[in-house]
Write a protein that holds these residues in place. Structure first.
Motif, PDB file in Angstrom:
ATOM      1  N   GLY A 133     -21.449  37.337  -7.719  1.00 18.15           N
ATOM      2  CA  GLY A 133     -22.158  37.180  -6.799  1.00 18.15           C
ATOM      3  C   GLY A 133     -23.561  38.260  -7.107  1.00 18.15           C
ATOM      4  O   GLY A 133     -23.557  38.999  -7.982  1.00 18.15           O
ATOM      5  N   ALA A 134     -24.722  37.860  -6.434  1.00 15.88           N
ATOM      6  CA  ALA A 134     -25.929  38.615  -6.738  1.00 15.88           C
ATOM      7  C   ALA A 134     -26.802  38.081  -5.422  1.00 15.88           C
ATOM      8  O   ALA A 134     -26.826  37.360  -4.742  1.00 15.88           O
ATOM      9  N   MET A 135     -27.718  39.132  -5.127  1.00 14.42           N
ATOM     10  CA  MET A 135     -28.955  38.878  -4.225  1.00 14.42           C
ATOM     11  C   MET A 135     -30.320  39.026  -5.001  1.00 14.42           C
ATOM     12  O   MET A 135     -30.337  40.001  -5.865  1.00 14.42           O
ATOM     13  N   ALA A 136     -31.274  38.383  -4.362  1.00 15.74           N
ATOM     14  CA  ALA A 136     -32.540  38.779  -4.972  1.00 15.74           C
ATOM     15  C   ALA A 136     -33.514  38.602  -4.004  1.00 15.74           C
ATOM     16  O   ALA A 136     -33.519  37.970  -3.047  1.00 15.74           O
ATOM     17  N   ALA A 137     -34.594  39.489  -3.987  1.00 19.34           N
ATOM     18  CA  ALA A 137     -35.766  39.532  -3.121  1.00 19.34           C
ATOM     19  C   ALA A 137     -36.850  38.643  -3.804  1.00 19.34           C
ATOM     20  O   ALA A 137     -37.199  38.812  -4.789  1.00 19.34           O
ATOM     21  N   LEU A 138     -37.355  37.728  -2.876  1.00 18.26           N
ATOM     22  CA  LEU A 138     -38.661  36.896  -3.051  1.00 18.26           C
ATOM     23  C   LEU A 138     -39.689  37.494  -2.487  1.00 18.26           C
ATOM     24  O   LEU A 138     -39.741  37.317  -1.284  1.00 18.26           O
ATOM     25  N   LEU A 139     -40.653  38.214  -3.285  1.00 23.85           N
ATOM     26  CA  LEU A 139     -41.502  38.936  -2.550  1.00 23.85           C
ATOM     27  C   LEU A 139     -43.018  37.911  -2.695  1.00 23.85           C
ATOM     28  O   LEU A 139     -43.108  37.413  -3.748  1.00 23.85           O
ATOM     29  N   GLY A 140     -43.905  38.030  -1.507  1.00 24.78           N
ATOM     30  CA  GLY A 140     -44.960  37.002  -1.234  1.00 24.78           C
ATOM     31  C   GLY A 140     -44.337  35.609  -0.939  1.00 24.78           C
ATOM     32  O   GLY A 140     -45.104  34.513  -1.443  1.00 24.78           O
ATOM     33  N   ALA A 141     -43.139  35.309  -0.546  1.00 23.96           N
ATOM     34  CA  ALA A 141     -42.615  34.045  -0.205  1.00 23.96           C
ATOM     35  C   ALA A 141     -42.341  34.170   1.285  1.00 23.96           C
ATOM     36  O   ALA A 141     -41.519  34.827   1.954  1.00 23.96           O
ATOM     37  N   GLU A 142     -42.774  32.942   1.894  1.00 22.37           N
ATOM     38  CA  GLU A 142     -42.222  32.766   3.509  1.00 22.37           C
ATOM     39  C   GLU A 142     -40.760  32.013   3.411  1.00 22.37           C
ATOM     40  O   GLU A 142     -40.636  31.374   2.074  1.00 22.37           O
ATOM     41  N   LEU A 143     -40.498  31.676   4.370  1.00 12.46           N
ATOM     42  CA  LEU A 143     -38.930  31.106   4.487  1.00 12.46           C
ATOM     43  C   LEU A 143     -39.017  29.775   3.722  1.00 12.46           C
ATOM     44  O   LEU A 143     -38.136  29.310   3.230  1.00 12.46           O
ATOM     45  N   ASP A 144     -39.926  29.105   4.135  1.00  8.38           N
ATOM     46  CA  ASP A 144     -39.945  27.333   3.686  1.00  8.38           C
ATOM     47  C   ASP A 144     -40.235  27.401   2.169  1.00  8.38           C
ATOM     48  O   ASP A 144     -39.426  26.501   1.666  1.00  8.38           O
ATOM     49  N   LEU A 145     -40.832  28.153   1.709  1.00  7.43           N
ATOM     50  CA  LEU A 145     -41.165  28.193   0.122  1.00  7.43           C
ATOM     51  C   LEU A 145     -39.573  28.844  -0.338  1.00  7.43           C
ATOM     52  O   LEU A 145     -39.334  28.330  -1.532  1.00  7.43           O
ATOM     53  N   ALA A 146     -38.968  29.847   0.203  1.00  6.07           N
ATOM     54  CA  ALA A 146     -37.844  30.390  -0.325  1.00  6.07           C
ATOM     55  C   ALA A 146     -36.679  29.425  -0.241  1.00  6.07           C
ATOM     56  O   ALA A 146     -35.953  29.004  -1.331  1.00  6.07           O
ATOM     57  N   LYS A 147     -36.522  28.265   0.788  1.00  6.58           N
ATOM     58  CA  LYS A 147     -35.600  27.235   0.897  1.00  6.58           C
ATOM     59  C   LYS A 147     -35.763  26.227  -0.419  1.00  6.58           C
ATOM     60  O   LYS A 147     -35.066  25.881  -0.749  1.00  6.58           O
ATOM     61  N   GLU A 148     -37.338  25.949  -0.509  1.00  6.44           N
ATOM     62  CA  GLU A 148     -37.608  25.072  -1.799  1.00  6.44           C
ATOM     63  C   GLU A 148     -37.146  25.817  -2.979  1.00  6.44           C
ATOM     64  O   GLU A 148     -36.349  24.800  -3.758  1.00  6.44           O
ATOM     65  N   VAL A 149     -37.222  27.098  -3.337  1.00  7.42           N
ATOM     66  CA  VAL A 149     -36.704  27.493  -4.577  1.00  7.42           C
ATOM     67  C   VAL A 149     -34.990  27.447  -4.502  1.00  7.42           C
ATOM     68  O   VAL A 149     -34.433  26.885  -5.465  1.00  7.42           O
ATOM     69  N   VAL A 150     -34.437  27.662  -3.485  1.00  6.07           N
ATOM     70  CA  VAL A 150     -33.147  27.574  -3.190  1.00  6.07           C
ATOM     71  C   VAL A 150     -32.575  26.367  -3.498  1.00  6.07           C
ATOM     72  O   VAL A 150     -31.546  25.975  -4.338  1.00  6.07           O
ATOM     73  N   ALA A 151     -33.060  25.266  -3.244  1.00  7.75           N
ATOM     74  CA  ALA A 151     -32.659  23.854  -3.243  1.00  7.75           C
ATOM     75  C   ALA A 151     -32.765  23.449  -4.536  1.00  7.75           C
ATOM     76  O   ALA A 151     -31.995  22.649  -5.320  1.00  7.75           O
ATOM     77  N   GLU A 152     -33.951  23.618  -5.312  1.00  5.03           N
ATOM     78  CA  GLU A 152     -34.136  23.475  -6.753  1.00  5.03           C
ATOM     79  C   GLU A 152     -33.077  24.090  -7.568  1.00  5.03           C
ATOM     80  O   GLU A 152     -32.681  23.805  -8.847  1.00  5.03           O
ATOM     81  N   ALA A 153     -32.887  25.511  -7.369  1.00  2.60           N
ATOM     82  CA  ALA A 153     -31.983  26.324  -8.242  1.00  2.60           C
ATOM     83  C   ALA A 153     -30.315  26.199  -8.289  1.00  2.60           C
ATOM     84  O   ALA A 153     -29.620  26.634  -8.833  1.00  2.60           O
TER      85      ALA A 153
END
Length: 314
Positions: A133-153
């Motif tokens: 497992g891993a964790m990463a910080a998305l800097l310069g992202a609000e929650l909605d954008l982060a959710k888009e990234v997650v859905a695609e990845a």
């Protein structure tokens, strides 16, 4: 003035934490001894002297951060005569800090809280083999954008948003390959920066279900009182006082999103004008500055800071 007390989470630990408090105040020494006795471990020595590699282990960092926070509370109450509940409206803690908040507000005993956090750290570590497992910080992202990234990845792998910290910082968590894909996807969506975090396990995602099961069993065996002030749940992002609800939400918290930004905005909506971070570091005070500049953030961990804070309340 309406104020809330904040309790830091993992990452705020540092060698030397609590040492000056223990040197200056008997109440802090007694608290650290209480935690050492509960765990049958010289955790206070590890806090004061290190080594850092042992202090950062999840099973040590979690009870250590709680001990540092509750020591501040004990000193304010016993040495300075401050009734924190009378001078505040709410308490909130980031991830493990929610346990510190509950302990500080009398919902859990110090010994139970120390043992629960030791178990929480151990079971989170054991839930996922190292490297999977891993964790990463998305800097310069609000929650909605982060959710888009997650859905695609995600591509069928476990991947989710773990911490909505506010101020354009969202932490994602899951299968290592999925987290690495997310960092690449983030570049195409205008995220300023995606960076892997130096953590030993993917916290606050579905891979933590074995740890949630362990906590459900352990929480079922401890006494949970009504806290002196409502404690904001990471899961609901609002104040909670019902012991049965608090137990259930602490279990959900292990695999769920830490809704910190929403929690701080909820406090603002309740009229909170000052937040006082009690314990090690200044992470939560720093986040508050980015979430809402109208709320005054304080960090209270060193003897001089405690003295100044106590004076401001008298």
């Amino acid at each position: 003035m309406s104020r809330a007390y904040l309790f830091p989470g993992q990452g705020s630990q540092a060698v030397g934490m609590g040492k000056e408090l223990a040197a200056a105040f008997a109440a802090a020494r007694h608290l650290f001894q209480e935690v050492d006795d509960a765990l049958s471990q010289k955790l206070s020595t590890l806090m004061f002297e290190g080594p850092e590699s042992d202090l950062t282990l999840t099973e040590n960092a979690q009870p250590a951060l709680m001990a540092a926070s509750v020591a501040v509370v004990r000193v304010l109450e016993k040495e300075f005569g401050v009734d924190l509940a009378a001078k505040g409206s709410y308490a909130a803690g980031h991830s493990l800090g929610e346990y510190s908040a509950l302990c500080a507000m009398g919902a859990l005993s110090v010994a139970d809280t120390a043992r629960l956090l030791k178990l929480r750290g151990q079971s989170m570590q054991k839930a996922v083999p190292v490297g999977e497992g891993a964790m990463a910080a998305l800097l310069g992202a609000e929650l909605d954008l982060a959710k888009e990234v997650v859905a695609e990845a995600a591509q069928g792998d476990v991947l989710g948003c773990a911490n909505d910290n506010g101020g354009g910082q969202v932490v994602i968590s899951g299968k290592k390959e999925a987290v690495e894909r997310a960092i690449e996807v983030a570049k195409t969506k205008g995220v300023k920066r995606g960076m892997l975090l130096p953590v030993s396990a993917p916290f606050h995602c579905a891979m933590m279900q074995p740890a949630a099961d362990a906590m459900a069993e352990a929480l079922g065996k401890v006494t949970m009182n009504v806290p002196k002030l409502p404690v904001v749940s990471n899961v609901t992002a609002k104040g909670e006082s019902n012991p049965d609800d608090i137990r259930r939400l602490l279990v959900e918290q292990v695999t769920g999103l830490v809704r910190w930004r929403e929690s701080m905005l909820w406090l603002k909506q309740q009229g909170v004008a000052q937040v006082a971070e009690l314990g090690s570091g200044k992470v939560l005070a720093g986040l508050m500055k980015r979430i809402d500049k109208d709320v005054e953030p304080l960090s209270i961990g060193q003897p001089a800071e405690l003295e100044a804070f106590a004076k401001s309340l008298s």
